[in-house]
Design a protein around this motif. Structure first.
Motif, short mmCIF file in Angstrom:
data_model
loop_
_atom_site.label_atom_id
_atom_site.label_comp_id
_atom_site.label_asym_id
_atom_site.label_seq_id
_atom_site.Cartn_x
_atom_site.Cartn_y
_atom_site.Cartn_z
N GLY A 1 7.57 -1.33 2.27
CA GLY A 1 8.13 -0.83 1.01
C GLY A 1 7.14 -0.68 -0.11
O GLY A 1 7.49 -0.89 -1.27
N GLU A 2 5.89 -0.31 0.20
CA GLU A 2 4.88 -0.16 -0.84
C GLU A 2 4.15 1.17 -0.71
O GLU A 2 3.73 1.54 0.39
CB GLU A 2 3.85 -1.30 -0.76
N SER A 3 4.00 1.89 -1.83
CA SER A 3 3.19 3.10 -1.82
C SER A 3 1.73 2.72 -1.67
O SER A 3 1.34 1.57 -1.92
CB SER A 3 3.38 3.88 -3.13
N SER B 1 6.50 5.60 -1.55
CA SER B 1 7.55 4.64 -1.19
C SER B 1 8.89 5.06 -1.79
O SER B 1 9.02 5.25 -3.00
CB SER B 1 7.14 3.26 -1.71
N PRO C 1 11.35 8.66 1.93
CA PRO C 1 9.95 8.23 2.09
C PRO C 1 9.09 9.41 2.54
O PRO C 1 9.55 10.27 3.29
CB PRO C 1 10.03 7.15 3.16
N HIS D 1 2.87 1.08 5.38
CA HIS D 1 3.18 0.99 3.94
C HIS D 1 4.68 1.13 3.71
O HIS D 1 5.26 0.41 2.88
CB HIS D 1 2.44 2.09 3.17
N LEU D 2 5.32 2.04 4.41
CA LEU D 2 6.76 2.25 4.22
C LEU D 2 7.57 1.10 4.80
O LEU D 2 8.61 0.73 4.24
CB LEU D 2 7.18 3.58 4.87
N ASP E 1 13.28 4.53 -0.67
CA ASP E 1 14.22 4.05 0.35
C ASP E 1 15.05 5.17 0.98
O ASP E 1 15.56 5.02 2.08
CB ASP E 1 15.14 2.97 -0.22
N PHE F 1 13.05 0.82 5.76
CA PHE F 1 12.27 0.78 4.53
C PHE F 1 12.24 -0.62 3.93
O PHE F 1 13.27 -1.23 3.67
CB PHE F 1 12.85 1.76 3.50
N GLY F 2 11.03 -1.15 3.73
CA GLY F 2 10.88 -2.48 3.14
C GLY F 2 11.44 -3.61 3.99
O GLY F 2 11.76 -4.68 3.47
#
Length: 236
Positions: free
Chosen positions: A153-155, A121, A126, A149-150, A123, A45-46
């Motif tokens: 780390g962004e919705s 999003s 998700p 997107h995941l 952590d 994530f991110g």
């Protein structure tokens, strides 16, 4: 919310608002359960940012989710490939929901014109939602798009239209489309399979079956790699 062909942004419909509320409640329950089970945050994530190398991100996603020729060969159809892909995504800790209606109300059908999918999003929990009223090939690309997107780390809410060469998409949406295309149709493999002595139509048919994506995704890859002209792209 980005709409097809850069149409004017409008307020989300009541159906969409109610759907998102329902999905967020499910996400909250899922998160509480994972906290109780002492599950660690998802390592992917991110992990990257919007300007990270696209091929590197696509390769990392493919490695994590086991998206390769072996997975494609196991699938005898687009529906089966989507099922196997969702299975791998969920095994990595991402909750995938898919429906064509709001809740259990069959009279409230979701509109593909409004959205094709979205990512929430988180952590630890998700989540990706796919509009089940879309075609199977389109759902495959939407799933790949939301996965990206995941990874950054962004919705996001997706309504991709790959037909347009020049768009006013946000940088994030363009980036997610490009990584998703590289993930599903790796550039090296695409260039290896594309046959210049074969018609565009035959190439589209053969490669769409090979990679289990829509012919539009293959067409866009062909244009991006200068295998066809803009005129041929629009005609096709």
């Amino acid at each position: 919310l980005r709409t097809i062909r850069d149409e004017e942004l409008k307020k989300p419909s009541t159906d969409m608002q109610d759907l998102i509320d329902d999905v967020l409640r499910k996400r909250d329950w899922f998160r509480e359960y994972l906290v109780e089970q002492k599950v660690s945050p998802r390592p992917f994530f991110g992990r990257y940012k919007v300007h990270s190398d696209m091929r590197k991100v696509a390769h990392d996603i493919a490695e994590t989710l086991h998206i390769d020729d072996g997975l494609r060969e196991k699938a005898r159809s687009w529906e089966e490939f989507l099922r196997l892909l969702i299975q791998n995504v969920e095994e990595a800790g991402i909750l995938v929901l898919r429906s064509g209606i709001v809740g259990n109300n069959t009279h409230r059908q979701l509109s593909v014109k409004e959205f094709r999918g979205f990512a929430v999003s988180d952590d630890l929990a998700p989540l990706i939602f796919l509009n089940g009223r879309d075609s199977k090939a389109a759902q495959i690309f939407t799933l790949a798009h939301e996965i990206v997107h995941l990874w950054i780390g962004e919705s996001g809410i997706s309504n991709s239209d790959l037909r347009e060469i020049k768009t006013r998409e946000k940088d994030t949406e363009k980036y997610c489309n490009q990584v998703a295309a590289e993930l599903l149709v790796p550039s090296a493999e695409f260039l290896n399979y594309w046959q210049k002595n074969v018609s565009v139509e035959d190439n589209l048919h053969n490669l769409a079956r090979q990679f289990r994506v829509s012919s539009l995704v293959i067409l866009r890859r062909a244009f991006d790699f200068d295998q066809i002209s803009a005129k041929d792209y629009y005609e096709a």
